[in-house]
Write an enzyme that holds these catalytic residues in place. Structure first.
Site, PDB file in Angstrom:
ATOM      1  N   LYS A   6       0.856  -1.192   0.000  1.00 27.53           N
ATOM      2  CA  LYS A   6       0.000   0.000   0.000  1.00 27.53           C
ATOM      3  C   LYS A   6       0.886   1.234   0.000  1.00 27.53           C
ATOM      4  CE  LYS A   6      -4.229   1.258   2.499  1.00 27.53           C
ATOM      5  NZ  LYS A   6      -4.921   1.022   3.770  1.00 27.53           N
TER       6      LYS A   6
HETATM    7  O1  G3P Z   1      -9.219   2.201   4.787  1.00 24.09           O
HETATM    8  C1  G3P Z   1      -8.911   3.477   5.249  1.00 24.09           C
HETATM    9  C2  G3P Z   1      -9.488   3.669   6.581  1.00 24.09           C
HETATM   10  O2  G3P Z   1      -8.773   2.958   7.543  1.00 24.09           O
HETATM   11  C3  G3P Z   1      -9.653   5.073   6.991  1.00 24.09           C
HETATM   12  O3  G3P Z   1     -10.833   5.113   7.670  1.00 24.09           O
HETATM   13  O4  G3P Z   1     -12.494   5.987   9.197  1.00 24.09           O
HETATM   14  O5  G3P Z   1     -10.054   6.520   9.536  1.00 24.09           O
HETATM   15  O6  G3P Z   1     -11.316   7.546   7.665  1.00 24.09           O
HETATM   16  P1  G3P Z   1     -11.187   6.359   8.575  1.00 24.09           P
END
Ligand code: G3P
Length: 217
Positions: A83
């Site tokens: 990634k």
């Molecule tokens: O896959 C990306 C994710 O981990 C981010 O999620 O909720 O931190 O924006 P969030």
């Protein structure tokens, strides 16, 4: 639509995987921090459980260092997806590692133009962050639609991996638009099973069953 689980919590991954709900896993530096585990150890453990792609994120900022980190992460298991962030150096890294036959997930995507660049650099997955666009009063789902259209217009085979999925509605909308994959926290995936009419119907069945005085076992 494939389901990836967005966590480095091994117990949660195992529970969903045993149910056949896990087509892959995504992690990031914040999720590694949350797990309290060593990145190499926990990623190996996840790869031993899940046969689909497991994203492990580089943390360097220059292409040379990202490429070196990516190669090291890719040694963990054959299903590792490296990634990389959607920066110019991340795109360079994507091109080099994709040309080596490694799966690459380009993350932190917030525009259709960025997604176009990732596809041209050979990304296996593009990760547009839905919830973080919603957070700033934009519509994350518009981005998923735009990328779907751009990729379909030109036949790019980079898969749209909708990320930063926070709600069950996000999942439905991604499925309707045609995202290839969603990655969501375990709690969101489990919440997909919930419906108040299911609960109400089951309560009524239990009440009526008790009145019959019967037993099945
Ligand atoms: O896959 C990306 C994710 O981990 C981010 O999620 O909720 O931190 O924006 P969030």
């Amino acid at each position: 639509m494939k389901f990836f689980v967005d966590t480095a919590d091994v117990a949660a991954i195992k529970e969903l995987n045993d149910l056949g709900m896990v087509d892959g896993v995504t992690t990031n530096p914040s999720l590694i921090l949350k797990s309290g585990r060593d990145i190499l150890e926990v990623t190996k453990e996840i790869c031993d459980i899940v046969s689909g792609p497991v994203s492990a994120e580089v943390v360097a900022l220059t292409a040379d260092e990202m490429i070196a980190e990516g190669r090291k992460l890719a040694e963990i298991a054959p299903n590792i997806t490296v990634k990389v962030p959607l920066t110019w150096d991340g795109l360079k890294t994507c091109k080099v590692l994709s040309d080596e036959g490694k799966m690459v997930n380009v993350t932190l995507c917030f525009s259709a133009n960025q997604a176009l660049l990732a596809a041209k650099a050979g990304a296996t997955f593009i990760s547009p962050f839905v919830g973080r666009l919603d957070d700033i009063n934009m519509d994350g789902m518009d981005l998923i639609s735009d990328i779907r259209q751009v990729y379909d217009n030109y036949g790019f085979d980079t898969q749209i991996l909708a990320a930063s999925i926070r709600t069950v509605n996000h999942v439905t909308q991604c499925a309707l638009i045609g995202a290839d994959v969603i990655t969501a926290p375990p709690a969101v995936i489990k919440a997909l099973a919930n419906h108040p009419l299911t609960d109400a119907g089951l309560a009524q069945f239990m009440k009526d069953w008790a009145k019959t005085g019967q037993k099945i076992l």
